[in-house]
Structures are given as structure tokens and as C-alpha cells.
Scaffold this motif. Structure first.
Motif, PDB file in Angstrom:
ATOM      1  N   GLY A   1      66.894  72.107  40.367  1.00 54.87           N
ATOM      2  CA  GLY A   1      65.595  72.251  41.022  1.00 54.87           C
ATOM      3  C   GLY A   1      65.601  71.890  42.491  1.00 54.87           C
ATOM      4  N   HIS A   2      66.769  71.865  43.122  1.00 52.49           N
ATOM      5  CA  HIS A   2      66.861  71.484  44.528  1.00 52.49           C
ATOM      6  C   HIS A   2      66.646  72.658  45.480  1.00 52.49           C
ATOM      7  CE1 HIS A   2      68.232  67.470  43.472  1.00 52.49           C
ATOM      8  NE2 HIS A   2      68.971  68.054  42.548  1.00 52.49           N
ATOM      9  N   LEU A   3      66.574  73.860  44.955  1.00 52.87           N
ATOM     10  CA  LEU A   3      66.373  75.045  45.789  1.00 52.87           C
ATOM     11  C   LEU A   3      65.193  75.855  45.270  1.00 52.87           C
ATOM     12  CD1 LEU A   3      70.067  76.158  46.186  1.00 52.87           C
ATOM     13  CD2 LEU A   3      68.626  75.160  47.930  1.00 52.87           C
ATOM     14  N   PRO A   4      64.005  75.606  45.789  1.00 51.17           N
ATOM     15  CA  PRO A   4      62.853  76.382  45.322  1.00 51.17           C
ATOM     16  C   PRO A   4      63.024  77.867  45.658  1.00 51.17           C
ATOM     17  CG  PRO A   4      62.228  74.806  47.049  1.00 51.17           C
ATOM     18  CD  PRO A   4      63.683  74.644  46.811  1.00 51.17           C
ATOM     19  N   GLY A   5      62.628  78.710  44.743  1.00 51.36           N
ATOM     20  CA  GLY A   5      62.681  80.155  44.952  1.00 51.36           C
ATOM     21  C   GLY A   5      64.014  80.788  44.609  1.00 51.36           C
ATOM     22  N   TRP A   6      64.943  80.019  44.065  1.00 52.54           N
ATOM     23  CA  TRP A   6      66.252  80.595  43.746  1.00 52.54           C
ATOM     24  C   TRP A   6      66.154  81.641  42.657  1.00 52.54           C
ATOM     25  CZ3 TRP A   6      68.827  80.448  39.095  1.00 52.54           C
ATOM     26  CH2 TRP A   6      68.321  79.599  38.127  1.00 52.54           C
ATOM     27  N   THR A   7      65.219  81.489  41.724  1.00 50.38           N
ATOM     28  CA  THR A   7      65.106  82.457  40.627  1.00 50.38           C
ATOM     29  C   THR A   7      64.670  83.819  41.152  1.00 50.38           C
ATOM     30  OG1 THR A   7      62.843  81.727  40.150  1.00 50.38           O
ATOM     31  CG2 THR A   7      64.611  80.688  38.914  1.00 50.38           C
ATOM     32  N   ARG A   8      63.823  83.809  42.167  1.00 46.49           N
ATOM     33  CA  ARG A   8      63.370  85.065  42.772  1.00 46.49           C
ATOM     34  C   ARG A   8      64.557  85.807  43.386  1.00 46.49           C
ATOM     35  NH1 ARG A   8      59.008  87.589  43.856  1.00 46.49           N
ATOM     36  NH2 ARG A   8      58.522  88.557  45.848  1.00 46.49           N
ATOM     37  N   ARG A   9      65.414  85.071  44.050  1.00 47.10           N
ATOM     38  CA  ARG A   9      66.603  85.681  44.666  1.00 47.10           C
ATOM     39  C   ARG A   9      67.574  86.168  43.588  1.00 47.10           C
ATOM     40  NH1 ARG A   9      68.915  88.199  49.033  1.00 47.10           N
ATOM     41  NH2 ARG A   9      71.068  87.583  49.199  1.00 47.10           N
ATOM     42  N   TRP A  10      67.759  85.368  42.536  1.00 43.66           N
ATOM     43  CA  TRP A  10      68.656  85.747  41.440  1.00 43.66           C
ATOM     44  C   TRP A  10      68.182  87.029  40.776  1.00 43.66           C
ATOM     45  CZ3 TRP A  10      68.986  83.057  36.048  1.00 43.66           C
ATOM     46  CH2 TRP A  10      70.078  83.535  35.340  1.00 43.66           C
ATOM     47  N   ALA A  11      66.881  87.176  40.616  1.00 45.16           N
ATOM     48  CA  ALA A  11      66.324  88.363  39.972  1.00 45.16           C
ATOM     49  C   ALA A  11      66.333  89.578  40.894  1.00 45.16           C
ATOM     50  CB  ALA A  11      64.904  88.072  39.501  1.00 45.16           C
ATOM     51  N   GLY A  12      66.683  89.386  42.152  1.00 41.30           N
ATOM     52  CA  GLY A  12      66.735  90.507  43.092  1.00 41.30           C
ATOM     53  C   GLY A  12      65.396  90.839  43.711  1.00 41.30           C
ATOM     54  N   LEU A  13      64.445  89.920  43.664  1.00 41.35           N
ATOM     55  CA  LEU A  13      63.113  90.170  44.214  1.00 41.35           C
ATOM     56  C   LEU A  13      62.941  89.594  45.613  1.00 41.35           C
ATOM     57  CD1 LEU A  13      61.016  89.403  40.999  1.00 41.35           C
ATOM     58  CD2 LEU A  13      61.768  91.632  41.851  1.00 41.35           C
ATOM     59  N   SER A  14      63.956  88.961  46.149  1.00 37.11           N
ATOM     60  CA  SER A  14      63.874  88.366  47.481  1.00 37.11           C
ATOM     61  C   SER A  14      65.109  88.760  48.277  1.00 37.11           C
ATOM     62  CB  SER A  14      63.794  86.837  47.371  1.00 37.11           C
ATOM     63  OG  SER A  14      63.881  86.253  48.649  1.00 37.11           O
ATOM     64  N   GLU A  15      64.894  89.006  49.554  1.00 35.03           N
ATOM     65  CA  GLU A  15      65.997  89.373  50.438  1.00 35.03           C
ATOM     66  C   GLU A  15      66.515  88.173  51.220  1.00 35.03           C
ATOM     67  OE1 GLU A  15      67.441  92.374  50.522  1.00 35.03           O
ATOM     68  OE2 GLU A  15      66.075  92.914  48.910  1.00 35.03           O
ATOM     69  N   VAL A  16      65.863  87.033  51.090  1.00 33.06           N
ATOM     70  CA  VAL A  16      66.241  85.841  51.835  1.00 33.06           C
ATOM     71  C   VAL A  16      67.445  85.178  51.159  1.00 33.06           C
ATOM     72  CG1 VAL A  16      65.466  83.582  52.652  1.00 33.06           C
ATOM     73  CG2 VAL A  16      63.853  85.494  52.548  1.00 33.06           C
ATOM     74  N   SER A  17      68.531  85.049  51.900  1.00 29.30           N
ATOM     75  CA  SER A  17      69.749  84.448  51.350  1.00 29.30           C
ATOM     76  C   SER A  17      69.571  82.939  51.209  1.00 29.30           C
ATOM     77  CB  SER A  17      70.933  84.740  52.266  1.00 29.30           C
ATOM     78  OG  SER A  17      72.071  84.068  51.794  1.00 29.30           O
ATOM     79  N   LEU A  18      70.099  82.412  50.141  1.00 26.98           N
ATOM     80  CA  LEU A  18      70.038  80.971  49.883  1.00 26.98           C
ATOM     81  C   LEU A  18      71.392  80.297  50.061  1.00 26.98           C
ATOM     82  CD1 LEU A  18      67.816  81.043  46.671  1.00 26.98           C
ATOM     83  CD2 LEU A  18      67.112  80.480  48.989  1.00 26.98           C
TER      84      LEU A  18
END
Length: 178
Positions: free
Chosen positions: A110-127
Motif C-alpha cells: 500500500g505504499h504506492l497509491p494508484g498502482w492498481t490503475r496502472r497495472w490494469a492499463g487505465l493510467s499512463e503515468v509511470s510508477l
């Protein structure tokens, strides 16, 4: 990719035929995948809808190879493989199992909020940079130890002299020691 993360087909167990074509099995596996994704922190229905088909596709692939085994267990294995592949791609890693473990701990902890969105391919912001900043030590520091040589004494090494000494004692012959 790092050891433990690679998706080699030779690492799969011996082929076990499975009744994957049964609709009930497919529905149970899909339900298990959804619940497991939820347990990993994926709560948004759009994210679950994006990831579930990817996992099911990988389970189906193993079924076509005849290497499915227990479908519910394979669904969880494939979910982890999908996560590890995403981490490797996101971080641009080659053979760095410690970094993959650290990144996995960062996202699942839980240290990276929004990681699930990126994993699912719904975000273009690299983590990737955020993952690298949150660094966990996966294992203790490497500390190789020196090992003293241990002489090997074979069981039959002195068998002949001992056997001759016993025969000599039995016959009443004493051996002189030098």
C-alpha cells in the motif's frame, strides 16, 4: 527476467488433464480471480474487468498445453505471474529478483497509491520512479561464510588392516606396533 519471476513452460508440473471446458469450472475460476484481485487491493470494477480476462487467458493457455492441474490454484499462480511481469515491464528490469521483490512489497504493502490503475492499463503515468524510491530490503545482506575443509574418512579406508588384525588376534598372533 529474474529467477522466480520468469514464466518458463518447463517449470510447469507434469501434464494433468483438467475439465476446464466445463462452464461451472470457468465461472468458479473467474470468481476466484476476482476475489483474489480484490484481496491484492484491486477494488475498482473497471480494473478488475481489465485484469480478470488476462489471468483467465493465461489459465486457458495452460489448459491447452494439458498442464493445468487444479484450475483454482493455477488462477492464483497466474495472477502472481501477471503482477510480476507487470513489475518487470514497469521497472525495465532484466535479472534483478531483489528489485522485483522490493517492488512487489511496495505495491502490495500500500505504499504506492494508484498502482492498481496502472497495472490494469487505465493510467499512463509511470510508477517506476516511485517504486524505486520505496526500497525494501527483500533479504538480509549477502554474507558469504568461509568453510573449513572437512576431511573425508571412507568407511572402507582401513578395512584390510583392521580385518587382518582381528584374524591375527583370533589366531593368537600379536602384531608389533612400530
Amino acid at each position: 527476467m529474474g529467477a522466480g519471476v520468469s514464466d518458463r513452460l518447463d517449470a510447469l508440473d507434469a501434464p494433468v488433464p483438467a475439465a476446464w471446458s466445463v462452464t461451472d469450472d470457468r465461472a468458479a475460476v473467474e470468481q476466484r480471480v476476482r476475489r483474489y484481485l480484490n484481496a491484492l487491493g484491486v477494488h475498482d470494477p473497471r480494473e478488475i474487468e481489465g485484469l480478470t480476462p488476462q489471468v483467465l487467458e493465461r489459465v486457458e493457455f495452460r489448459a491447452t498445453l494439458g498442464q493445468l492441474g487444479e484450475p483454482l490454484e493455477v488462477a492464483i499462480e497466474e495472477t502472481h505471474r501477471l503482477l510480476d511481469r507487470w513489475l518487470v515491464t514497469e521497472l525495465g528490469l532484466e535479472a534483478e529478483p531483489d528489485q522485483i521483490s522490493s517492488a512487489r512489497a511496495a505495491v502490495l504493502g500500500g505504499h504506492l497509491p494508484g498502482w492498481t490503475r496502472r497495472w490494469a492499463g487505465l493510467s499512463e503515468v509511470s510508477l517506476a520512479e516511485s517504486m524505486r524510491r520505496v526500497h525494501f530490503q527483500a533479504v538480509p545482506e549477502r554474507a558469504p561464510l568461509t568453510m573449513d575443509p572437512n576431511p573425508i574418512q571412507l568407511c572402507c579406508h582401513r578395512l584390510v588392516p583392521r580385518l587382518l588384525a582381528r584374524i591375527g588376534r583370533g589366531l593368537g598372533i600379536r602384531r608389533r606396533r612400530a
